[in-house]
Design an enzyme around this catalytic site. Structure first.
Site, PDB file in Angstrom:
ATOM      1  CG  HIS A 234      35.918 -43.802  69.446  1.00  0.00           C
ATOM      2  ND1 HIS A 234      35.966 -44.716  68.425  1.00  0.00           N
ATOM      3  CD2 HIS A 234      35.459 -42.640  68.903  1.00  0.00           C
ATOM      4  CE1 HIS A 234      35.559 -44.143  67.296  1.00  0.00           C
ATOM      5  NE2 HIS A 234      35.244 -42.883  67.566  1.00  0.00           N
TER       6      HIS A 234
ATOM      7  CB  SER B  52      -0.902  -0.005   1.236  1.00  0.00           C
ATOM      8  OG  SER B  52      -1.612   1.207   1.329  1.00  0.00           O
TER       9      SER B  52
END
Length: 997
Positions: A728, A267
């Site tokens: 331990h 256009s």
């Protein structure tokens, strides 16, 4: 009389009054040479004065340079002089003259300005600027201003009147060629530089001209009304813009554009008079593309009656939408930490944009003003309600969104924001309880309940008030509840006694030799039962290296046995006093033991004066000694005489025997044999390797019942390793590893307290070793007991929690169910302990579901679903069994893993443990196969006889000629009785052959 001397001639000056009466005669007098001034000629030439002036100028310049160099060396003085030079003279108070100095910022700005002007002037004189003169301005010098005040008018000056000229009005005639040339030149510049041009006509007629490249050439494009969402009959006036269209056509080339090239987006393209499209579709000299109709291309310069007949070739609505989208999208984009790339197509992006738009701003059309105003006029609560109803209306669409949208978090956020409190019954029940109560805490509960009732509609002020009230309630509750956590530990103190304990057996003179050493007597002879079976002899000639590292299942600890080799160098000897520290643990709830809400200090870790735990230091080694005494200085007792020449160290997992040796010191000589035999034959098989501290305490209690004198025996030093949950027991070889906590228990009576079920302590479950290996041993024992009924019955009576370890594998559960161990467990424990019986019922129901599932993943999911219920029951059971802690850990791990996997799956992450589960199940199946292969021959014979008897009984009930039915019957019976699957049973083929004969 005044005279003027001109050379040698003197001329008298006569006044004007005397001129009329003066006689005419010779008025010029000749001056004698002697009276004349002598004018000597100049002897110095012009070069002399030039040289002298240059010399003076150089001296002056040199002085100025010296002065400038002096001030330039000091920047402060130079700046001060420059600032004073720019200052203004001002009259100050009391009539004093002062300088008004400018600010330093202004001084620097002026210096930079002067420097810039100097540079510009230098460039100008060097010819760097363009020599074209753009304008000339008149400049009036000061001399001209002075001359303006001096008049040259004579007394005879007379002003001449100015004659008025007749003005002839002429029309402004603009040459058309010049205008066209100007337009063409301007458009060429904008075309080359891609600059948009605004074309303005009369009234509101204006267009924007741009140039687009098409097939290598420029095409002119003007903006039309449809691009602004407007419609006009004539989009561009030919009468107003014909000269512009002519100029556009002269600088563009459109010969290569054909009819099929005109598409949407073209256009406004401009075509000249000689173009084929212009001659075909336009009645005017020029063609501006508007669109197409049934007859072909429509010219924007010509009128159109009906807009609907024309397909406009302006930018489509999608392009306009995208322009607005991109404009705001780029403005609101976040900061990026990566380089973006295109991973999704436009369709997927459109779906995501639509989902977000309709989720936040649901409308029928975004372009509808009524839809927008409808949502903007409602209140905030009504807007939330509208969003909620929109979600419920499109619930099916939200649930079917494909995964590529990636909007789950956004949808969750919006749903949570618009969700209201649905369960108002609970809120009303709370209001019933707190209503009409005026106490502070009830009012606080009311405020919190109000905020919760509103849900997402709650305001920030109401939420802040609720949080404030909750904070005050929490503080009140904290101050009034019984503190059992870390807050209570701040005031906990458990200092070690500085005094050594008194052991009567070591103070009796009858039991000491002349050197004060303990005499073992018969006790030493019977101690061989322990040393030879559970101790390892240390041979010094082979070195101590292999004994330094003490292994236990959860880690290692270094002994100080290597320090028995004493260096004679002082520096090396001091180095031997340094230990290797582990990561030190702070004081936690695991360090304390409580009973009836009171601390049992002898069963807690030792602390310092400030409340921090006491950490173990280097324990030096000794040879051939038994070291006892937890408080004060340790006591060294020589080993029995029969073992005095040897060095012994406990085997791994049997270091707790040092406690029994310490108890042997207090045993009567005539009872030493029974004491050592009970340890060897009863207690050690019961305890095994790495037993729990609770089991060791129970064994000490049993020994104390038969030998009460051992209750006051001193214990060896016991260190607590919270990281590995290990105790331990330190022997004579000490410990090179330091940083452990120290247990305060000093006697056997203190140790026996760990055997109590009422004692609340984590340390009583610690092992002289570790729990993972213990769990593996229990699993092996469970698998072994599946196919040995006597062992399984013993396990069911002594340790029923061991069956929970079968949840590690569906195979173990199915085999226990086939052997009916769950039924026997229910029969045994349903009356003794209802909670344990409930565990067996749940396991039996779980196994039935597992047997129906054919996929391993489904079986594991069923086990995980049952774990929370079993864990809840376990928390209410007594923890006095050996398998309680491993079973509790197994259930806890499964519950936590299921919870974490659920969150990961919800967020879209896969579960990567499938391969791990497959391998573990394979290993369990192999272990089951190995234990099945070890079944006793007698058990196999009895099993085969039972199968034959069953087949004989059931074979009579059916047709003997039906071979297939018998095979199915046999397979069903074998699946109920045999250990193997019938398809893989070795006896299956033999039994079938026996039946077919």
């Amino acid at each position: 009389m005044a005279a003027i001397m001109i050379g040698s001639i003197s001329v008298p000056i006569i006044g004007s009054a005397q001129c009329a009466t003066a006689p005419i005669g010779n008025r010029v007098n000749i001056v004698a040479p002697g009276h004349m001034a002598i004018c000597k000629p100049q002897m110095r030439s012009h070069a002399y004065y030039k040289h002298a002036s240059q010399k003076l100028s150089e001296q002056s310049s040199r002085g100025i340079e010296v002065l400038n160099s002096f001030f330039n060396n000091d920047p402060e003085d130079a700046f001060r002089l420059t600032r004073n030079g720019m200052s203004k003279v001002k009259k100050g108070p009391n009539g004093r003259i002062i300088l008004r100095k400018p600010k330093a910022r202004h001084v620097f700005e002026r210096i930079n300005l002067e420097k810039s002007e100097k540079e510009q002037k230098g460039k100008f004189f060097n010819g760097e600027y363009d020599t074209t003169v753009t304008s000339i301005k008149g400049v009036t010098t000061s001399k001209e201003n002075d001359l303006g005040a001096f008049s040259l008018r004579s007394p005879f000056y007379k002003r001449t009147c100015k004659k008025e000229k007749r003005r002839i009005t002429r029309e402004n005639i603009v040459c058309v060629d010049d205008v066209n040339n100007l337009c063409e030149r301007i458009l060429k510049i904008t075309r080359d530089k891609n600059i948009p041009v605004e074309i303005i006509g009369k009234r509101r007629n204006h267009h924007t001209l741009t140039f687009k490249k098409f097939k290598g050439s420029f095409v002119g494009k003007v903006s039309l009304a449809p691009e602004r969402s407007q419609m006009k009959h004539v989009e561009m006036s030919y009468g107003q813009f014909d000269y512009i269209l002519q100029a556009i056509c002269r600088i563009t080339s459109t010969k290569h554009v054909r009819d099929e090239d005109i598409k949407p987006g073209c256009s406004g393209w401009v075509f000249s008079t000689d173009h084929a499209l212009t001659q075909k579709y336009s009645r005017l000299p020029y063609l501006v593309i508007r669109g197409r109709d049934d007859d072909g291309i429509v010219n924007a310069l010509e009128p159109v009656l009906f807009y609907s007949d024309v397909e406009h070739y302006s930018f489509q609505n999608e392009v306009q939408f995208f322009n607005g989208w991109r404009k705001m999208f780029d403005k609101l984009k976040p900061h990026s930490d990566h380089t973006c790339k295109v991973d999704h197509n436009n369709e997927e992006c459109g779906e995501m944009a639509a989902v977000l738009s309709q989720a936040i701003f649901p409308v029928l059309k975004l372009s509808c003003q009524v839809c927008r105003e409808k949502l903007s006029r409602v209140s905030f609560e009504e807007f939330k309600d509208f969003l909620s109803r929109n979600f419920m209306t499109h619930e099916s669409e939200w649930s079917t969104l494909r995964d590529g949208v990636h909007c789950d978090n956004v949808l969750k956020l919006i749903k949570g924001a618009v969700q209201t409190t649905q369960n108002l019954k609970l809120s009303s029940d709370i209001m019933k309880l707190v209503q009409n109560h005026t106490s502070t805490h009830m009012k606080q509960i009311q405020d919190i309940n109000k905020a919760l009732m509103k849900g997402s509609l709650v305001t920030q002020d109401e939420l802040d008030l609720a949080l404030k009230q909750l904070l005050e309630m929490t503080q009140w509750f904290k101050n009034h509840m019984h503190l059992t956590g870390e807050e209570a530990l701040k005031t906990f103190r458990n200092k070690r006694s500085n005094k050594a304990m008194i052991n009567p057996s070591l103070l009796c003179d009858n039991q000491l030799d002349k050197n004060g050493n303990f005499i073992w007597g018969e006790r030493g002879y019977h101690s061989k039962r322990l040393f030879k079976n559970f101790f390892e002899e240390v041979i010094p000639s082979e070195g101590y290296t292999k004994y330094i590292v003490r292994n236990f299942p959860n880690g290692t600890r270094k002994l100080a046995i290597g320090s028995l080799i004493v260096p004679l160098n002082l520096d090396r000897a001091r180095t031997a006093l340094l230990g290797e520290s582990i990561e030190k643990e702070p004081l936690t709830s695991a360090c304390i033991s409580q009973q009836n809400e009171n601390y049992i200090h002898s069963c807690c870790c030792v602390t310092m004066d400030d409340g921090t735990p006491m950490y173990s230091e280097l324990k030096s080694p000794t040879k051939r000694h038994l070291v006892i005494g937890a408080s004060g200085d340790p006591k060294y007792i020589d080993l029995p005489a029969s073992e005095a020449e040897r060095m012994y160290i406990a085997k791994e997992g049997y270091c707790y025997l040092n406690i029994f040796l310490a108890m042997l010191v207090n045993v009567n000589e005539n009872e030493a044999k029974d004491f050592t035999k009970m340890i060897r034959d009863v207690l050690i098989p019961m305890l095994g390797q790495w037993p729990s501290l609770m089991d060791v305490a129970t064994a000490a209690y049993i020994l104390g019942v038969f030998h009460p004198e051992t209750r006051c025996a001193e214990l060896p030093r016991i260190l607590v390793d919270h990281a590995t949950q290990t105790m331990h027991v330190i022997d004579s070889y000490g410990s090179l590893t330091v940083g452990y906590h120290v247990l305060k228990a000093g006697t056997v009576n203190h140790l026996i307290q760990f055997a109590s079920n009422d004692l609340q302590s984590e340390m009583k479950h610690y092992r002289v070793g570790g729990t993972p290996t213990q769990r593996i041993r229990l699993e092996e024992q469970l698998i072994k007991g599946i196919f040995k009924p006597k062992i399984m019955m013993q396990l069911l009576h002594d340790d029923p929690y061991i069956l929970l370890l079968g949840m590690i594998s569906p195979t173990i559960l199915v085999h226990m169910y086939r052997m009916r161990h769950f039924e026997r467990g229910i029969e045994i424990w349903i009356k003794r302990d209802h909670e344990i019986g409930k565990i067996f019922v749940i396991l039996e129901q779980l196994t039935r579901k597992v047997a129906l599932a054919e996929i391993l993943v489904d079986q594991l999911d069923l086990i995980s679903e049952a774990s929370p219920h079993l864990l809840e029951i376990m928390n209410g059971c007594q923890d006095n069994q050996r398998a309680y802690a491993p079973a509790l850990d197994l259930l806890t791990i499964q519950v936590e893993r299921e919870f974490s996997n659920k969150e990961l799956k919800t967020n879209g992450y896969p579960d990567l443990h499938q391969t791990l589960h497959d391998m573990r199940e394979k290993n369990v199946c192999e272990a089951v196969t190995q234990f099945m292969a070890r079944a006793k021959l007698a058990g196999k014979i009895l099993c085969n006889r039972a199968i034959e008897a069953i087949l004989d009984f059931y074979g009579k009930k059916f047709d003997p000629a039906s071979k297939r039915k018998k095979a199915r019957i046999f397979a069903t019976i074998c699946s109920r009785v045999l250990y193997h699957d019938p398809s893989t049973c070795e006896e299956h083929s033999r039994c079938r052959r026996a039946q077919t004969k």
